[in-house]
Design a protein around this motif. Structure first.
Motif, short mmCIF file in Angstrom:
data_model
loop_
_atom_site.label_atom_id
_atom_site.label_comp_id
_atom_site.label_asym_id
_atom_site.label_seq_id
_atom_site.Cartn_x
_atom_site.Cartn_y
_atom_site.Cartn_z
N CYS A 1 0.85 -1.19 0.00
CA CYS A 1 0.00 0.00 0.00
C CYS A 1 0.88 1.24 0.00
O CYS A 1 1.82 1.36 0.80
CB CYS A 1 -0.91 0.00 1.22
SG CYS A 1 -2.07 1.40 1.29
N GLU A 2 0.59 2.16 -0.89
CA GLU A 2 1.37 3.39 -0.99
C GLU A 2 0.91 4.42 0.05
O GLU A 2 -0.11 4.23 0.72
CB GLU A 2 1.25 3.98 -2.40
CG GLU A 2 1.82 3.08 -3.48
CD GLU A 2 1.71 3.69 -4.86
OE1 GLU A 2 2.56 3.39 -5.71
OE2 GLU A 2 0.76 4.47 -5.09
N GLU A 3 1.66 5.49 0.16
CA GLU A 3 1.31 6.56 1.10
C GLU A 3 -0.04 7.17 0.72
O GLU A 3 -0.36 7.34 -0.45
CB GLU A 3 2.39 7.64 1.08
CG GLU A 3 3.72 7.21 1.67
CD GLU A 3 3.64 7.05 3.19
OE1 GLU A 3 2.80 7.74 3.82
OE2 GLU A 3 4.42 6.24 3.74
N PRO A 4 -0.85 7.52 1.72
CA PRO A 4 -2.18 8.08 1.43
C PRO A 4 -2.11 9.51 0.89
O PRO A 4 -1.09 10.19 1.02
CB PRO A 4 -2.87 8.04 2.80
CG PRO A 4 -1.76 8.10 3.79
CD PRO A 4 -0.60 7.37 3.16
N PHE A 5 -3.21 9.93 0.29
CA PHE A 5 -3.33 11.29 -0.25
C PHE A 5 -4.79 11.72 -0.12
O PHE A 5 -5.69 10.89 0.02
CB PHE A 5 -2.87 11.36 -1.70
CG PHE A 5 -3.58 10.37 -2.60
CD1 PHE A 5 -4.73 10.72 -3.30
CD2 PHE A 5 -3.09 9.08 -2.74
CE1 PHE A 5 -5.38 9.81 -4.11
CE2 PHE A 5 -3.73 8.16 -3.57
CZ PHE A 5 -4.88 8.53 -4.25
N VAL A 6 -5.03 13.02 -0.17
CA VAL A 6 -6.37 13.56 0.05
C VAL A 6 -6.93 14.10 -1.26
O VAL A 6 -6.25 14.82 -2.00
CB VAL A 6 -6.34 14.69 1.11
CG1 VAL A 6 -7.73 15.32 1.26
CG2 VAL A 6 -5.86 14.14 2.45
N ARG A 7 -8.18 13.71 -1.55
CA ARG A 7 -8.92 14.23 -2.69
C ARG A 7 -10.31 14.66 -2.22
O ARG A 7 -11.04 13.87 -1.63
CB ARG A 7 -9.08 13.17 -3.79
CG ARG A 7 -7.78 12.76 -4.46
CD ARG A 7 -7.21 13.91 -5.28
NE ARG A 7 -5.89 13.62 -5.78
CZ ARG A 7 -5.64 13.00 -6.93
NH1 ARG A 7 -6.63 12.59 -7.69
NH2 ARG A 7 -4.39 12.79 -7.30
N GLU A 8 -10.62 15.92 -2.48
CA GLU A 8 -11.93 16.48 -2.12
C GLU A 8 -12.25 16.25 -0.65
O GLU A 8 -13.38 15.92 -0.28
CB GLU A 8 -13.03 15.89 -3.01
CG GLU A 8 -12.84 16.19 -4.49
CD GLU A 8 -13.98 15.65 -5.34
OE1 GLU A 8 -15.03 15.29 -4.76
OE2 GLU A 8 -13.83 15.59 -6.56
N GLY A 9 -11.24 16.41 0.21
CA GLY A 9 -11.42 16.28 1.64
C GLY A 9 -11.46 14.86 2.17
O GLY A 9 -11.56 14.65 3.38
N LEU A 10 -11.35 13.88 1.29
CA LEU A 10 -11.40 12.47 1.68
C LEU A 10 -10.05 11.83 1.40
O LEU A 10 -9.48 12.00 0.32
CB LEU A 10 -12.49 11.75 0.89
CG LEU A 10 -12.82 10.31 1.27
CD1 LEU A 10 -13.31 10.22 2.71
CD2 LEU A 10 -13.88 9.76 0.32
N GLU A 11 -9.51 11.11 2.40
CA GLU A 11 -8.20 10.49 2.22
C GLU A 11 -8.33 9.13 1.53
O GLU A 11 -9.18 8.31 1.87
CB GLU A 11 -7.51 10.31 3.57
CG GLU A 11 -6.06 9.86 3.43
CD GLU A 11 -5.37 9.71 4.77
OE1 GLU A 11 -4.44 10.50 5.05
OE2 GLU A 11 -5.74 8.79 5.53
N PHE A 12 -7.46 8.91 0.56
CA PHE A 12 -7.42 7.66 -0.19
C PHE A 12 -6.01 7.07 -0.12
O PHE A 12 -5.03 7.75 0.17
CB PHE A 12 -7.77 7.88 -1.67
CG PHE A 12 -9.22 8.15 -1.93
CD1 PHE A 12 -10.08 7.12 -2.29
CD2 PHE A 12 -9.74 9.43 -1.81
CE1 PHE A 12 -11.42 7.36 -2.53
CE2 PHE A 12 -11.08 9.68 -2.05
CZ PHE A 12 -11.92 8.64 -2.41
N ALA A 13 -5.92 5.78 -0.42
CA ALA A 13 -4.63 5.11 -0.58
C ALA A 13 -4.76 4.13 -1.75
O ALA A 13 -5.87 3.73 -2.13
CB ALA A 13 -4.24 4.36 0.70
N VAL A 14 -3.62 3.78 -2.32
CA VAL A 14 -3.60 2.87 -3.47
C VAL A 14 -2.80 1.62 -3.10
O VAL A 14 -1.63 1.72 -2.71
CB VAL A 14 -3.00 3.54 -4.72
CG1 VAL A 14 -2.81 2.52 -5.84
CG2 VAL A 14 -3.88 4.69 -5.18
N ILE A 15 -3.43 0.47 -3.22
CA ILE A 15 -2.77 -0.82 -3.03
C ILE A 15 -2.35 -1.34 -4.40
O ILE A 15 -3.16 -1.35 -5.33
CB ILE A 15 -3.70 -1.83 -2.34
CG1 ILE A 15 -4.02 -1.37 -0.92
CG2 ILE A 15 -3.09 -3.22 -2.33
CD1 ILE A 15 -5.07 -2.23 -0.24
N LYS A 16 -1.10 -1.76 -4.53
CA LYS A 16 -0.61 -2.31 -5.79
C LYS A 16 -0.25 -3.78 -5.61
O LYS A 16 0.34 -4.16 -4.60
CB LYS A 16 0.59 -1.53 -6.30
CG LYS A 16 0.24 -0.13 -6.80
CD LYS A 16 1.35 0.51 -7.59
CE LYS A 16 0.90 1.85 -8.18
NZ LYS A 16 1.97 2.50 -8.98
#
Length: 346
Positions: free
Chosen positions: A187-202
Protein backbone atom coordinates in the motif's frame (compact mmCIF):
# COMPACT_ATOMS: atom_id res chain seq x y z
CA UNK A 1 -35.90 -26.64 -83.08
CA UNK A 2 -36.87 -23.18 -84.22
CA UNK A 3 -38.45 -21.07 -81.52
CA UNK A 4 -37.04 -23.15 -78.65
CA UNK A 5 -35.24 -21.20 -75.92
CA UNK A 6 -31.60 -21.95 -75.39
CA UNK A 7 -30.96 -23.59 -71.98
CA UNK A 8 -29.40 -21.13 -69.54
CA UNK A 9 -26.21 -23.15 -69.16
CA UNK A 10 -25.73 -23.28 -72.91
CA UNK A 11 -26.63 -19.62 -73.30
CA UNK A 12 -24.00 -18.71 -70.76
CA UNK A 13 -21.45 -20.74 -72.67
CA UNK A 14 -22.45 -19.18 -76.02
CA UNK A 15 -22.21 -15.65 -74.59
CA UNK A 16 -18.51 -16.05 -73.85
CA UNK A 17 -16.58 -13.46 -75.82
CA UNK A 18 -13.01 -12.59 -76.38
CA UNK A 19 -12.16 -8.94 -75.93
CA UNK A 20 -8.75 -7.44 -75.60
CA UNK A 21 -7.19 -10.82 -74.81
CA UNK A 22 -9.54 -11.42 -71.81
CA UNK A 23 -12.29 -14.04 -71.70
CA UNK A 24 -15.23 -13.47 -69.37
CA UNK A 25 -18.89 -14.33 -69.03
CA UNK A 26 -21.31 -11.71 -70.28
CA UNK A 27 -22.88 -11.54 -66.80
CA UNK A 28 -19.53 -10.79 -65.13
CA UNK A 29 -18.04 -7.34 -64.71
CA UNK A 30 -15.23 -6.88 -67.26
CA UNK A 31 -11.82 -5.98 -65.92
CA UNK A 32 -10.90 -2.33 -65.83
CA UNK A 33 -8.68 -1.04 -68.60
CA UNK A 34 -6.66 2.11 -69.02
CA UNK A 35 -6.84 4.30 -72.05
CA UNK A 36 -5.00 2.96 -75.06
CA UNK A 37 -6.14 -0.60 -74.56
CA UNK A 38 -3.60 -1.47 -71.85
CA UNK A 39 -4.93 -3.54 -68.96
CA UNK A 40 -5.00 -1.66 -65.65
CA UNK A 41 -2.88 -3.18 -62.90
CA UNK A 42 -4.86 -3.73 -59.68
CA UNK A 43 -3.68 -1.41 -56.88
CA UNK A 44 -1.22 -2.98 -54.49
CA UNK A 45 -2.26 -3.20 -50.86
CA UNK A 46 0.27 -2.33 -48.22
CA UNK A 47 1.07 -5.32 -46.01
CA UNK A 48 -0.44 -5.33 -42.55
CA UNK A 49 2.02 -5.27 -39.66
CA UNK A 50 1.68 -6.79 -36.20
CA UNK A 51 1.59 -4.13 -33.50
CA UNK A 52 0.53 -3.61 -29.92
CA UNK A 53 -1.48 -0.66 -28.67
CA UNK A 54 -1.24 0.81 -25.19
CA UNK A 55 -4.79 1.63 -24.06
CA UNK A 56 -6.26 3.55 -21.16
CA UNK A 57 -9.92 3.83 -20.27
CA UNK A 58 -12.23 4.65 -17.41
CA UNK A 59 -14.42 1.68 -16.53
CA UNK A 60 -17.38 3.72 -15.26
CA UNK A 61 -20.40 2.94 -17.42
CA UNK A 62 -18.30 0.84 -19.78
CA UNK A 63 -18.36 -2.93 -20.13
CA UNK A 64 -15.57 -4.62 -22.03
CA UNK A 65 -11.86 -5.44 -21.78
CA UNK A 66 -12.57 -7.13 -18.40
CA UNK A 67 -14.93 -4.39 -17.22
CA UNK A 68 -12.64 -2.28 -15.01
CA UNK A 69 -10.62 0.86 -15.52
CA UNK A 70 -7.18 0.51 -17.07
CA UNK A 71 -4.17 2.78 -17.31
CA UNK A 72 -1.96 0.33 -19.22
CA UNK A 73 -3.94 -2.30 -21.11
CA UNK A 74 -2.12 -3.83 -24.10
CA UNK A 75 -3.79 -5.38 -27.15
CA UNK A 76 -2.18 -6.92 -30.23
CA UNK A 77 -3.47 -6.75 -33.79
CA UNK A 78 -2.48 -6.34 -37.43
CA UNK A 79 -2.95 -2.96 -39.09
CA UNK A 80 -1.85 -0.90 -42.03
CA UNK A 81 0.63 1.57 -40.59
CA UNK A 82 -0.86 4.72 -42.07
CA UNK A 83 0.36 8.19 -41.19
CA UNK A 84 -0.83 9.62 -37.87
CA UNK A 85 -2.54 6.34 -37.01
CA UNK A 86 -2.88 7.07 -33.28
CA UNK A 87 -4.49 10.46 -33.86
CA UNK A 88 -6.89 8.95 -36.38
CA UNK A 89 -7.92 6.13 -34.05
CA UNK A 90 -8.39 8.49 -31.11
CA UNK A 91 -10.52 10.82 -33.24
CA UNK A 92 -13.19 8.10 -33.30
CA UNK A 93 -13.05 7.37 -29.54
CA UNK A 94 -14.66 9.16 -26.58
CA UNK A 95 -12.29 11.12 -24.38
CA UNK A 96 -12.34 8.49 -21.58
CA UNK A 97 -10.93 5.82 -23.95
CA UNK A 98 -7.47 6.64 -25.36
CA UNK A 99 -4.73 4.93 -27.33
CA UNK A 100 -1.51 6.17 -25.73
CA UNK A 101 1.18 4.26 -27.61
CA UNK A 102 2.05 1.86 -30.42
CA UNK A 103 4.95 -0.53 -30.96
CA UNK A 104 5.86 -3.06 -33.66
CA UNK A 105 6.14 -6.66 -32.46
CA UNK A 106 6.98 -10.05 -33.94
CA UNK A 107 4.47 -11.63 -36.31
CA UNK A 108 3.45 -14.36 -33.87
CA UNK A 109 3.04 -12.09 -30.84
CA UNK A 110 -0.14 -12.44 -28.78
CA UNK A 111 -0.60 -9.90 -25.99
CA UNK A 112 -2.53 -12.30 -23.76
CA UNK A 113 -0.38 -15.41 -24.22
CA UNK A 114 2.95 -13.58 -24.01
CA UNK A 115 2.08 -11.73 -20.82
CA UNK A 116 4.35 -12.68 -17.90
CA UNK A 117 2.54 -10.73 -15.19
CA UNK A 118 0.00 -8.02 -14.53
CA UNK A 119 0.01 -5.18 -12.06
CA UNK A 120 -3.30 -3.94 -10.67
CA UNK A 121 -3.93 -1.10 -8.28
CA UNK A 122 -6.85 -0.77 -5.91
CA UNK A 123 -7.77 2.71 -4.75
CA UNK A 124 -9.85 2.94 -1.58
CA UNK A 125 -10.74 5.51 1.08
CA UNK A 126 -8.50 5.01 4.09
CA UNK A 127 -11.43 4.96 6.53
CA UNK A 128 -11.71 1.34 5.35
CA UNK A 129 -8.78 0.62 7.69
CA UNK A 130 -10.30 2.37 10.73
CA UNK A 131 -11.04 0.11 13.69
CA UNK A 132 -14.53 -1.40 13.71
CA UNK A 133 -15.46 0.65 16.81
CA UNK A 134 -15.12 3.85 14.79
CA UNK A 135 -17.82 5.34 12.53
CA UNK A 136 -17.92 3.26 9.35
CA UNK A 137 -17.67 6.34 7.12
CA UNK A 138 -15.74 8.86 9.16
CA UNK A 139 -14.34 11.17 6.46
CA UNK A 140 -12.04 12.87 8.95
CA UNK A 141 -10.08 9.64 9.42
CA UNK A 142 -6.42 9.76 8.47
CA UNK A 143 -4.26 6.66 8.12
CA UNK A 144 -1.53 6.56 10.74
CA UNK A 145 2.00 5.37 10.03
CA UNK A 146 1.48 2.43 12.40
CA UNK A 147 -1.69 1.26 10.64
CA UNK A 148 -0.06 1.64 7.23
CA UNK A 149 2.82 -0.51 8.47
CA UNK A 150 0.34 -3.15 9.65
CA UNK A 151 -1.45 -3.09 6.30
CA UNK A 152 1.80 -3.59 4.41
CA UNK A 153 2.91 -6.39 6.71
CA UNK A 154 -0.34 -8.24 6.01
CA UNK A 155 -0.24 -7.56 2.27
CA UNK A 156 3.31 -8.91 2.11
CA UNK A 157 1.99 -12.25 3.38
CA UNK A 158 0.40 -12.80 -0.01
CA UNK A 159 3.79 -12.87 -1.77
CA UNK A 160 4.80 -16.24 -3.16
CA UNK A 161 2.70 -19.16 -4.37
CA UNK A 162 -0.53 -19.92 -2.52
CA UNK A 163 -3.76 -21.81 -3.05
CA UNK A 164 -6.34 -19.07 -3.69
CA UNK A 165 -9.42 -21.27 -4.09
CA UNK A 166 -11.12 -19.28 -1.32
CA UNK A 167 -10.51 -16.05 -3.22
CA UNK A 168 -12.59 -16.91 -6.27
CA UNK A 169 -15.61 -18.98 -7.25
CA UNK A 170 -15.90 -22.31 -9.05
CA UNK A 171 -12.44 -23.48 -7.99
CA UNK A 172 -11.87 -26.49 -5.79
CA UNK A 173 -9.04 -26.61 -3.23
CA UNK A 174 -7.22 -29.35 -5.14
CA UNK A 175 -7.38 -27.78 -8.58
CA UNK A 176 -3.85 -26.91 -9.77
CA UNK A 177 -5.13 -23.72 -11.41
CA UNK A 178 -6.10 -22.35 -7.99
CA UNK A 179 -2.41 -21.94 -7.14
CA UNK A 180 -1.22 -18.46 -8.10
CA UNK A 181 2.11 -16.66 -7.75
CA UNK A 182 2.17 -13.12 -6.31
CA UNK A 183 5.37 -11.15 -6.85
CA UNK A 184 4.57 -8.13 -4.68
CA UNK A 185 1.72 -6.39 -2.89
CA UNK A 186 1.89 -3.18 -0.89
CA UNK A 187 0.00 0.00 0.00
CA UNK A 188 1.37 3.39 -0.99
CA UNK A 189 1.31 6.56 1.10
CA UNK A 190 -2.18 8.08 1.43
CA UNK A 191 -3.33 11.29 -0.25
CA UNK A 192 -6.37 13.56 0.05
CA UNK A 193 -8.92 14.23 -2.69
CA UNK A 194 -11.93 16.48 -2.12
CA UNK A 195 -11.42 16.28 1.64
CA UNK A 196 -11.40 12.47 1.68
CA UNK A 197 -8.20 10.49 2.22
CA UNK A 198 -7.42 7.66 -0.19
CA UNK A 199 -4.63 5.11 -0.58
CA UNK A 200 -3.60 2.87 -3.47
CA UNK A 201 -2.77 -0.82 -3.03
CA UNK A 202 -0.61 -2.31 -5.79
CA UNK A 203 -0.30 -6.01 -6.56
CA UNK A 204 1.78 -7.75 -9.20
CA UNK A 205 1.15 -11.38 -10.03
CA UNK A 206 1.63 -13.85 -12.83
CA UNK A 207 -2.14 -14.15 -13.26
CA UNK A 208 -5.32 -13.59 -11.32
CA UNK A 209 -8.65 -15.36 -11.00
CA UNK A 210 -12.11 -13.84 -10.91
CA UNK A 211 -12.55 -11.64 -7.79
CA UNK A 212 -9.13 -12.68 -6.42
CA UNK A 213 -7.73 -9.18 -5.89
CA UNK A 214 -10.94 -7.82 -4.40
CA UNK A 215 -11.02 -10.70 -1.92
CA UNK A 216 -7.32 -10.27 -1.08
CA UNK A 217 -8.02 -6.64 -0.24
CA UNK A 218 -11.26 -7.50 1.56
CA UNK A 219 -9.64 -10.00 3.90
CA UNK A 220 -6.85 -7.60 4.90
CA UNK A 221 -9.40 -4.86 5.56
CA UNK A 222 -11.37 -7.27 7.78
CA UNK A 223 -8.22 -8.12 9.76
CA UNK A 224 -7.07 -4.51 10.20
CA UNK A 225 -10.54 -3.42 11.33
CA UNK A 226 -10.60 -6.17 13.97
CA UNK A 227 -13.27 -8.44 12.51
CA UNK A 228 -10.93 -11.31 11.66
CA UNK A 229 -7.77 -12.76 13.28
CA UNK A 230 -4.51 -12.70 11.35
CA UNK A 231 -4.49 -16.51 11.41
CA UNK A 232 -7.32 -16.52 8.87
CA UNK A 233 -4.79 -15.66 6.15
CA UNK A 234 -2.91 -18.93 6.53
CA UNK A 235 -6.15 -20.86 6.96
CA UNK A 236 -7.60 -19.39 3.77
CA UNK A 237 -4.85 -21.08 1.75
CA UNK A 238 -5.74 -24.51 3.16
CA UNK A 239 -8.31 -26.94 1.82
CA UNK A 240 -11.24 -25.91 4.00
CA UNK A 241 -13.71 -23.32 2.80
CA UNK A 242 -13.18 -19.93 4.45
CA UNK A 243 -15.57 -17.00 4.34
CA UNK A 244 -13.55 -14.31 2.52
CA UNK A 245 -15.31 -10.96 1.95
CA UNK A 246 -15.08 -9.33 -1.49
CA UNK A 247 -14.27 -5.62 -1.52
CA UNK A 248 -16.16 -3.35 -3.97
CA UNK A 249 -14.99 -3.29 -7.56
CA UNK A 250 -14.94 0.50 -7.94
CA UNK A 251 -11.27 1.11 -7.13
CA UNK A 252 -9.77 -1.70 -9.23
CA UNK A 253 -7.52 -0.52 -12.08
CA UNK A 254 -5.27 -2.48 -14.46
CA UNK A 255 -1.99 -0.63 -14.06
CA UNK A 256 0.47 -2.48 -16.29
CA UNK A 257 0.89 -5.61 -18.39
CA UNK A 258 4.40 -7.12 -18.26
CA UNK A 259 6.26 -8.86 -21.11
CA UNK A 260 9.62 -9.52 -19.50
CA UNK A 261 10.47 -12.78 -21.33
CA UNK A 262 9.57 -11.20 -24.68
CA UNK A 263 11.76 -8.20 -23.90
CA UNK A 264 14.69 -10.44 -22.98
CA UNK A 265 14.45 -12.31 -26.27
CA UNK A 266 13.47 -9.59 -28.74
CA UNK A 267 13.83 -6.24 -26.97
CA UNK A 268 17.50 -5.80 -27.83
CA UNK A 269 17.74 -7.69 -31.14
CA UNK A 270 17.98 -4.48 -33.14
CA UNK A 271 14.69 -5.10 -34.93
CA UNK A 272 12.08 -4.73 -32.20
CA UNK A 273 11.45 -2.37 -29.31
CA UNK A 274 11.11 -3.55 -25.72
CA UNK A 275 7.56 -3.32 -24.44
CA UNK A 276 8.28 -1.09 -21.45
CA UNK A 277 6.33 2.10 -22.38
CA UNK A 278 8.76 4.34 -20.52
CA UNK A 279 8.11 7.22 -22.94
CA UNK A 280 4.38 6.96 -22.37
CA UNK A 281 4.52 7.21 -18.56
CA UNK A 282 3.58 10.89 -18.64
CA UNK A 283 0.48 10.19 -20.75
CA UNK A 284 -0.53 7.32 -18.47
CA UNK A 285 -0.18 9.46 -15.34
CA UNK A 286 -2.12 12.31 -16.93
CA UNK A 287 -4.97 9.99 -17.95
CA UNK A 288 -5.26 8.57 -14.43
CA UNK A 289 -5.37 12.07 -12.94
CA UNK A 290 -7.91 13.34 -15.47
CA UNK A 291 -10.29 10.40 -15.78
CA UNK A 292 -9.70 7.39 -13.51
CA UNK A 293 -9.03 8.91 -10.09
CA UNK A 294 -11.75 11.60 -10.32
CA UNK A 295 -14.27 8.94 -11.36
CA UNK A 296 -13.40 6.76 -8.36
CA UNK A 297 -13.54 9.72 -5.96
CA UNK A 298 -16.84 11.10 -7.25
CA UNK A 299 -18.49 7.68 -7.46
CA UNK A 300 -17.40 6.82 -3.92
CA UNK A 301 -18.87 10.09 -2.68
CA UNK A 302 -22.15 9.60 -4.58
CA UNK A 303 -22.70 5.86 -4.12
CA UNK A 304 -20.68 5.21 -0.93
CA UNK A 305 -19.86 1.71 -2.11
CA UNK A 306 -17.01 1.22 0.37
CA UNK A 307 -19.03 2.45 3.36
CA UNK A 308 -21.94 0.19 2.45
CA UNK A 309 -19.65 -2.81 2.02
CA UNK A 310 -17.93 -2.16 5.37
CA UNK A 311 -21.30 -2.33 7.09
CA UNK A 312 -21.65 -5.96 5.88
CA UNK A 313 -18.41 -7.20 7.48
CA UNK A 314 -20.00 -8.06 10.86
CA UNK A 315 -22.18 -10.74 9.24
CA UNK A 316 -19.14 -12.71 8.07
CA UNK A 317 -17.95 -15.60 10.23
CA UNK A 318 -14.18 -15.80 9.89
CA UNK A 319 -13.70 -18.61 12.38
CA UNK A 320 -16.14 -21.08 10.86
CA UNK A 321 -15.74 -23.56 8.05
CA UNK A 322 -18.27 -23.58 5.23
CA UNK A 323 -20.42 -26.12 7.03
CA UNK A 324 -20.32 -24.23 10.32
CA UNK A 325 -21.01 -20.86 8.71
CA UNK A 326 -24.05 -22.26 6.92
CA UNK A 327 -25.67 -22.85 10.29
CA UNK A 328 -25.09 -19.26 11.42
CA UNK A 329 -26.58 -17.68 8.33
CA UNK A 330 -23.29 -16.09 7.30
CA UNK A 331 -22.72 -15.83 3.58
CA UNK A 332 -20.08 -18.23 2.34
CA UNK A 333 -18.95 -18.36 -1.29
CA UNK A 334 -20.09 -21.54 -2.99
CA UNK A 335 -18.01 -23.43 -5.49
CA UNK A 336 -21.10 -23.34 -7.75
CA UNK A 337 -21.90 -19.68 -7.17
CA UNK A 338 -21.96 -17.55 -10.29
CA UNK A 339 -20.06 -14.28 -10.37
CA UNK A 340 -19.75 -11.20 -12.46
CA UNK A 341 -16.45 -10.13 -13.98
CA UNK A 342 -14.50 -7.47 -12.14
CA UNK A 343 -11.34 -7.43 -14.12
CA UNK A 344 -8.96 -9.51 -12.01
CA UNK A 345 -9.17 -12.56 -14.23
CA UNK A 346 -6.90 -14.76 -16.30
Amino acid sequence: MAGNKVPPALASHQDRKVRGGWVWEETQRPPKRVKGGEDEEPPRKLPKRKIVLLMAYSGKGYHGMQGVSAAGQVVSLKVWLIDDILDKINSHLPSHIRILGLKRVTGGFNSKNKCDARTYCYMLPTFAFAHKDRDVQDESYRLSAETLQQVNRLLACYKGTHNFHNFTSQKGPREPSARRYILEMYCEEPFVREGLEFAVIKVKGQSFMMHQIRKMVGLVVAIVKGYAPESVLERSWGEEKVDVPKAPGLGLVLERVHFEKYNQRFGSDGLHEPLDWAQEEGKVAAFKEQYIYPTIVSTERDERSMAQWLSTLPIHNFSATALGAAGTGAKVPSSLEGSEGDGDTD
